[in-house]
Design a protein around this motif. Structure first.
Motif, short mmCIF file in Angstrom:
data_model
loop_
_atom_site.label_atom_id
_atom_site.label_comp_id
_atom_site.label_asym_id
_atom_site.label_seq_id
_atom_site.Cartn_x
_atom_site.Cartn_y
_atom_site.Cartn_z
N SER A 141 71.71 56.33 39.97
CA SER A 141 71.66 55.21 39.56
C SER A 141 70.09 55.07 38.19
N TYR A 142 70.26 56.40 37.54
CA TYR A 142 69.22 56.72 36.54
C TYR A 142 69.95 57.06 35.09
N LEU A 143 68.96 56.51 34.15
CA LEU A 143 69.29 56.73 33.03
C LEU A 143 67.57 57.18 32.56
N ALA A 144 68.27 59.32 31.63
CA ALA A 144 66.68 59.53 31.85
C ALA A 144 66.87 60.36 30.44
N GLY A 166 72.36 49.80 39.92
CA GLY A 166 74.16 50.05 40.74
C GLY A 166 73.90 50.91 40.08
N ASP A 167 75.43 52.39 40.22
CA ASP A 167 75.65 53.60 39.68
C ASP A 167 75.99 53.66 38.33
N GLU A 196 77.64 50.01 37.13
CA GLU A 196 78.33 49.66 37.65
C GLU A 196 78.43 48.04 38.26
N ILE A 197 77.34 47.37 38.06
CA ILE A 197 77.34 45.61 37.60
C ILE A 197 76.31 45.56 36.60
N GLY A 198 76.62 45.98 35.25
CA GLY A 198 76.18 45.30 34.01
C GLY A 198 76.08 46.34 33.33
N THR A 230 76.37 42.13 35.45
CA THR A 230 78.05 41.18 35.91
C THR A 230 78.26 41.85 37.19
N ASP A 231 80.04 41.70 37.55
CA ASP A 231 80.47 41.48 39.47
C ASP A 231 80.05 43.39 39.19
N ILE A 232 81.22 43.64 39.49
CA ILE A 232 81.60 45.35 39.78
C ILE A 232 82.04 45.86 38.63
N ILE A 233 82.35 46.55 37.44
CA ILE A 233 82.68 46.95 35.98
C ILE A 233 84.38 47.59 36.92
N SER A 234 85.18 47.39 35.88
CA SER A 234 85.89 48.33 36.68
C SER A 234 86.78 49.23 35.54
#
Length: 178
Positions: free
Chosen positions: A81-84, A104-105, A122-124, A140-144
């Motif tokens: 759940s990270y961005l570096a 989110g992931d 995962e959610i945006g 958002t809701d969960i992204i597919s």
């Protein structure tokens, strides 16, 4: 220059030992997580990376993603759940890095023509500057599924439960009419 994921380690201590033996200075991203399932050493095909870099991940769902932006001299790493963001040239004895927590992931990232980074999770989605300063964020809701069209300046996100497609302006973060 290319930076890639090379050797895998089962424990942070094993990765740390390897990095200490190869480099005068080193950094492992992700070590503060409660559970760590896998560790990786990141390696460069040139001598421009003047320090050791490792990655500790907890999630086995998505593989970490690397994006090297040579003109910004920055390596972006998306994991768990990270961005570096890690500058690839480090002048001092301490290694400078920026880490942003996502709610989110992490799924994907793309460098846009304007030099900013579009991130899907995962959610945006969000748009950040080189140092990960947020420009805009759309929950958002969960992204597919998602499509980043830099030419048209549109990010399209598909929500998992509804199948609804959300079109977002990559420059402003505004939701566009369908």
């Amino acid at each position: 220059m290319t930076i890639s994921i090379s050797e895998s380690f089962g424990r942070v201590s094993d990765l740390e030992y390897e990095l200490k033996n190869k480099h005068k200075k080193w950094l492992i991203l992700g070590t503060k997580q409660q559970v760590i399932n896998e560790c990786y050493e990141l390696e460069s095909d040139s001598n421009e990376l003047n320090f050791g870099l490792g990655l500790a991940i907890s999630s086995m769902l998505e593989k970490p993603k690397l994006l090297l932006v040579e003109n910004q001299q920055t390596l972006y790493v998306g994991f768990d759940s990270y961005l570096a963001a890690v500058p690839i040239v480090q002048q001092s004895s301490t290694i400078k890095s920026y880490v942003s927590w996502l709610s989110g992931d992490f799924f994907d990232m793309a460098l846009l023509k304007n030099g900013n980074l579009c991130v899907v999770y995962e959610i945006g989605a969000l748009l950040v500057k080189k140092d990960l300063t947020e420009i805009w964020h759309v929950p958002t809701d969960i992204i597919s599924d998602w499509v980043i069209n830099d030419e048209q300046g549109i990010l399209s996100l598909t929500e998992m439960d509804t199948g609804k497609v959300i079109n977002i302006s990559t420059s402003t973060g505004a939701i566009l009419p369908a």
